[in-house]
Enzyme design. Structure first.
Site, PDB file in Angstrom:
ATOM      1  N   HIS A 108      18.540  -5.268  31.890  1.00 18.45           N
ATOM      2  CA  HIS A 108      17.738  -4.386  31.038  1.00 18.45           C
ATOM      3  C   HIS A 108      18.660  -3.698  30.033  1.00 18.45           C
ATOM      4  O   HIS A 108      19.879  -3.637  30.245  1.00 18.45           O
ATOM      5  CB  HIS A 108      16.970  -3.345  31.852  1.00 18.45           C
ATOM      6  CG  HIS A 108      17.854  -2.388  32.598  1.00 18.45           C
ATOM      7  ND1 HIS A 108      18.426  -2.703  33.813  1.00 18.45           N
ATOM      8  CD2 HIS A 108      18.283  -1.140  32.284  1.00 18.45           C
ATOM      9  CE1 HIS A 108      19.157  -1.680  34.235  1.00 18.45           C
ATOM     10  NE2 HIS A 108      19.094  -0.729  33.325  1.00 18.45           N
TER      11      HIS A 108
ATOM     12  N   SER B 107       1.910   5.312   0.911  1.00 22.21           N
ATOM     13  CA  SER B 107       1.837   6.359   1.936  1.00 22.21           C
ATOM     14  C   SER B 107       2.952   7.357   1.632  1.00 22.21           C
ATOM     15  O   SER B 107       3.085   7.802   0.503  1.00 22.21           O
ATOM     16  CB  SER B 107       1.961   5.752   3.346  1.00 22.21           C
ATOM     17  OG  SER B 107       3.194   5.062   3.495  1.00 22.21           O
TER      18      SER B 107
ATOM     19  N   HIS C 242       0.851  -1.192   0.000  1.00 22.55           N
ATOM     20  CA  HIS C 242       0.000   0.000   0.000  1.00 22.55           C
ATOM     21  C   HIS C 242       0.878   1.231   0.000  1.00 22.55           C
ATOM     22  O   HIS C 242       2.060   1.167   0.348  1.00 22.55           O
ATOM     23  CB  HIS C 242      -0.951   0.006   1.201  1.00 22.55           C
ATOM     24  CG  HIS C 242      -0.248   0.027   2.522  1.00 22.55           C
ATOM     25  ND1 HIS C 242       0.144  -1.120   3.168  1.00 22.55           N
ATOM     26  CD2 HIS C 242       0.139   1.050   3.307  1.00 22.55           C
ATOM     27  CE1 HIS C 242       0.742  -0.805   4.298  1.00 22.55           C
ATOM     28  NE2 HIS C 242       0.771   0.504   4.406  1.00 22.55           N
TER      29      HIS C 242
ATOM     30  N   SER D 141      19.966  -0.671  27.167  1.00 24.65           N
ATOM     31  CA  SER D 141      20.111   0.746  26.869  1.00 24.65           C
ATOM     32  C   SER D 141      21.457   0.932  26.176  1.00 24.65           C
ATOM     33  O   SER D 141      21.951   0.014  25.516  1.00 24.65           O
ATOM     34  CB  SER D 141      20.014   1.583  28.149  1.00 24.65           C
ATOM     35  OG  SER D 141      20.010   2.967  27.843  1.00 24.65           O
TER      36      SER D 141
END
Length: 901
Positions: A584, A444, A442, A586
């Site tokens: 975690h 855009s 599609h 980062s």
């Protein structure tokens, strides 16, 4: 009426009226006119007036309302009571979405009693959501002007021909596939605009429109037109470009009043000689003389190698253009180098594709850290149509100096966020230019960026291992049981050289590892520690390592803060690597230094790694010092740019070096007796607006003037560069340092305008016996070039006038005669050439485009750009007038109403 009273009471409670008296609406009612579409609450004001001054409202003859108003439905019920109404405008398009596109109104029908408005002659329902034409319109006996453009009409009613007084009808930008036979009964019709629809054939009855002077059928799916069009003896303009025509009737050449026949961008392989020799016919974009089998595709040139059609199209920036795709597929090549391939079966029915090239706006195009923009924005419409086969797109881009440790991707906008597409970089064999290739289902918005190389992997419950392709020594180990559900992890690496660290910190003892960024698609921390291996900083090994000087830094995703977490993790060392565990993700960075406040140093270095060192240049054309070129150039490109321009321009040395972020706005202000055209679209509060992108041309060439009397002496002015608004994504520390007026100044460069020649100093008018005829070149839609514009252009032509004249189509004999007649005066030679051409082409609606092309072919891109700026301003004013046409124009005769539209 009870509902209306409640709405009025609500308006009073909000402060719009104290006691039922429509305080704010009073000023809107002028004589018999109500122009309320300019107000966001126009329907509310109308309801107030109807409640408080009903007798006056009943006498209204001209009414304009916005169909974007949420109270439109309540207001429609009152319209049948306005028996004196002559002109009714219920247009959408007054509201815009976040991308600046017009939002269609909510109108889908009209009350049946609107058909009782016997005085109504002008009805405008453009930019709405009509799927069928309201039946009440056919009951309007006096209707002469009807506009339903930019709707969703798929058909017109069979009895449409009952509108016998209709002189102007526009249904452009709808979805009409055919026309009723009764359209031939519109005996009074003079202008018919059915462009940008899906018409596949025309009824023979169209040939009965004997009073029609202009017929626009461009942008449809017509493969042929009926011979009956040759009966339109009053026809002056026939627009058939951008269709699927494979043949045209020879009899069109016999139309006595025809002065414009546009057949561009069709599939015409042969054209009757009678038509081909017409001086006003336009045939560009057709495969004339080709022998390959014809395929049903507009704007085509056959390509036997792929077995489908290939289109070659031209589109100016910011101007919407398009082409039609059929189920057979095609290739498309835009003038800017963008390629498309629509495979067979991508669409089942003919589909009109629109495209335009947009300048990137940093408020919309949100770049990530260390991204580099490599192209402008390509918008493709329709947005919400899904193709049955993937469409391939090749977008050329400005190649970075080095793609090492970076990768090129096409990025697309969904309406909410930008996302990266799977992209393959290809290089053309002959030109060596690069293009980014992607496939989509599609359309855009699309652009090309260079980003840090991104390595991804899926992390299952069993764990896995992720390496960096930039530096294989960087790896992340996920142990078994690290997650309950599979998640995707992304790894990026930013190498930092010893030289960069030394230059920024001014400390030869500082060292840093590559900068590692880890991210994931989950907000949940890992269940078990993840093991990360980073190479030790350059020059540091496990043998000479002083652990007291080694620091592991953790940065947030925006790089605003850098914390030393050395004491919070267990660091293990080998001969070449440091290994640690985290839960975690980062940014992570290893530093080796004797400095104590290492977090602040890392933050400074990270900021500088995102900035570009640039210089500003301000050059004046040697032949025309009033033509000024401004450019912001990355430091390493300054010498090549100046070398390229030195033959045609001169000026001061480049400015001192300054630093700017990718996508940062800045302004150029002309000062001390120098000014520019304030009506330029890129002029903000008297200053030229720029957006800095390191790999795009941050250049503008403009014409400057001076209000100071230059008869006696030169003007010594200057141009100063200032920072614009602080970008949202820059670090907090940098933002604080840019507060205050003094911190916005970047550089100042001198501009000198020489003493004006006496014969150029006067107002436009007779010049040494040379008189100028009044002229308006062009048309209302594209904007006009006036006598004053031509005089301004003439002042900058100089010694190139003969080359320009030849490229404009003047003969050698004409050029020689002009030179001889004005042999002692160069200025008269220029004026004679330019105005002679203008008079000969004043009736040609395409003459402005020819002028721009001639300037480019003569090497005068500066003049071509100036003319295009004037034309773009004209387009903007025209679009504004279409949205908000003054009621004074509508109150004129029917002829003036038609001409206005």
């Amino acid at each position: 009426m009870q509902k209306m009273t409640e709405l009025l009471r609500l308006g009073d409670e909000c402060g719009e009226g104290a006691s039922g008296a429509p305080v704010l609406a009073d000023s809107c009612l002028a004589d018999n006119r109500l122009n309320l579409d300019v107000y966001p609450d126009g329907c509310q004001r109308f309801l107030q007036l109807f409640e408080g001054r009903r007798a006056e409202v009943f006498r209204v003859e001209f009414l304009r309302l916005s169909s974007n108003d949420h109270l439109l439905g309540t207001t429609l019920g009152i319209l049948p009571h306005l028996k004196h109404l002559k002109s009714l405008v219920l247009k959408g398009g007054h509201a815009r979405d976040e991308f600046g596109s017009c939002q269609h109104g909510s109108l889908t029908n009209l009350p049946p009693d609107v058909g009782n408005l016997k005085c109504l002659t002008h009805l405008d329902l453009s930019f709405n959501s009509l799927c069928t034409l309201p039946s009440c319109i056919l009951c309007l006996p006096s209707l002469s002007v009807l506009l339903v453009s930019h709707n969703s009409l798929v058909a017109l009613p069979e009895d449409f021909g009952t509108l016998r007084k209709l002189t102007f009808f526009s249904a452009m930008k709808n979805q009409l596939k055919d026309l009723p036979q009764s359209i031939g009964e519109l005996a009074a019709l003079r202008e018919l605009d059915l462009s940008e629809n899906a018409l596949e054939f025309l009824p023979e009855e169209v040939g009965n429109l004997h009073n029609c002077t202009e017929l626009d059928l461009s942008g449809n799916c017509l493969s042929s037109i009926p011979d009956s069009l040759a009966n339109l003896k009053s026809l002056r303009q026939l627009h058939l470009h951008s269709n699927l025509l494979v043949t045209v009737p020879t009899l069109l050449a016999s139309l006595p009043n025809l002065s414009r026949l546009d057949l561009q961008n069709n599939c015409l392989r042969t054209v009757p000689p009678e038509i081909q020799t017409l001086p006003f016919v336009r045939l560009r974009g057709n495969p004339l003389g080709k022998t390959e089998p014809s395929l049903q595709m507009g704007n085509c040139k056959a390509s036997a190698a792929v077995g489908s059609v290939q289109l070659f199209l031209h589109a100016a920036q910011h101007v919407v253009d398009g082409f039609t795709v059929t189920s057979e597929g095609c290739k498309v090549v835009l003038a800017c180098g963008i390629h498309f391939y629509f495979p067979p079966g991508a669409v089942s029915d003919p589909l009109r594709i629109s495209f335009r090239i947009l300048a990137p706006d940093p408020q919309w195009v949100k770049l990530r850290h260390h991204d580099v923009l490599l192209s402008r924005v390509l918008e493709l419409q329709p947005h919400r149509v899904e193709f049955q086969q993937e469409v391939q797109i090749w977008m050329p881009y400005a190649s970075p100096q080095s793609l090492h440790q970076r990768e090129v991707v096409v990025r697309t906008f969904s309406g909410q966020t930008w996302s990266d597409l799977r992209t393959r970089v290809e290089q053309k064999r002959k030109s060596k230019k690069h293009a980014a290739h992607c496939s989509v289902l599609h359309f855009s918005w699309f652009l090309v960026v260079s980003r840090l190389v991104q390595n991804e992997c899926k992390v299952p419950t069993e764990g896995t291992l992720l390496f960096s392709s930039v530096d294989p020594n960087i790896k992340v180990t996920f142990p078994p049981g690290v997650t309950e559900e599979t998640r995707i992890v992304t790894l990026q690496v930013l190498p930092v050289s010893v030289e960069e660290i030394k230059e920024i910190t001014d400390d030869s003892g500082c060292r840093a590892s590559p900068l590692l960024c880890l991210s994931q698609d989950s907000l949940v921390d890992f269940l078990r520690p993840v093991r990360i291996q980073l190479p030790l900083p350059p020059g540091v090994t496990g043998l000479n390592l002083d652990q007291s000087r080694l620091h592991l830094l953790h940065g947030d995703l925006e790089g605003q803060t850098w914390d030393d977490i050395t004491s919070q993790v267990v660091l293990e060392f080998t001969h070449l690597y440091a290994v640690f565990e985290v839960t975690h993700f980062s940014w992570y960075w290893l530093w080796y230094t004797t400095k104590t406040y290492i977090g602040g140093i890392a933050k400074k270095v990270y900021e500088r790694l995102r900035m570009y060192q640039v210089n500003f240049i301000a050059l004046q054309r040697k032949k025309d010092p009033e033509q000024v070129l401004l450019q912001c150039v990355p430091k390493h490109k300054v010498d090549p740019v100046l070398k390229k321009l030195q033959d045609r321009y001169r000026g001061p040395e480049p400015s001192d070096m300054v630093e700017m972020f990718e996508g940062e706005q800045f302004f150029a202000a002309f000062e001390r007796g120098i000014s520019i055209d304030m009506d330029r679209p890129d002029c903000v509060d008297g200053c030229l607006s720029f957006i800095f992108y390191s790999h795009l041309k941050n250049m503008k060439e403009i014409y400057v003037t001076s209000p100071v009397d230059r008869k006696g002496q030169a003007v010594k002015g200057q141009v100063s560069f200032y920072r614009g608004a602080v970008p949202e994504s820059i670090p907090e520390g940098v933002s604080r340092r840019r507060k205050g007026a003094d911190s916005l100044w970047l550089a100042t460069l001198p501009i000198k305008l020489p003493r004006l020649k006496p014969h150029w100093s006067g107002n436009p008018g007779p010049l040494n016996g040379f008189s100028f005829p009044p002229l308006n070149l062009g048309n209302a839609e594209t904007g006009y070039l006036t006598q004053a514009n031509l005089l301004s252009i003439a002042r900058r032509v100089g010694a190139d006038w003969q080359t320009i004249g030849l490229n404009l189509g003047l003969t050698y004999q004409q050029i020689e005669r002009i030179g001889y007649n004005n042999r002692d005066d160069l200025d008269k030679q220029i004026l004679d050439m330019l105005f002679s051409w203008a008079q000969q082409n004043s009736e040609d609606p395409d003459c402005v485009r020819k002028l721009i092309t001639a300037m480019r072919e003569s090497g005068r891109q500066d003049i071509a750009d100036e003319v295009e700026t004037i034309i773009e301003l004209g387009r903007q004013k025209y679009r504004e007038s279409i949205r908000r046409v003054g009621l004074e124009q509508e109150s004129g005769t029917e002829d003036s109403a038609v001409a206005m539209m």
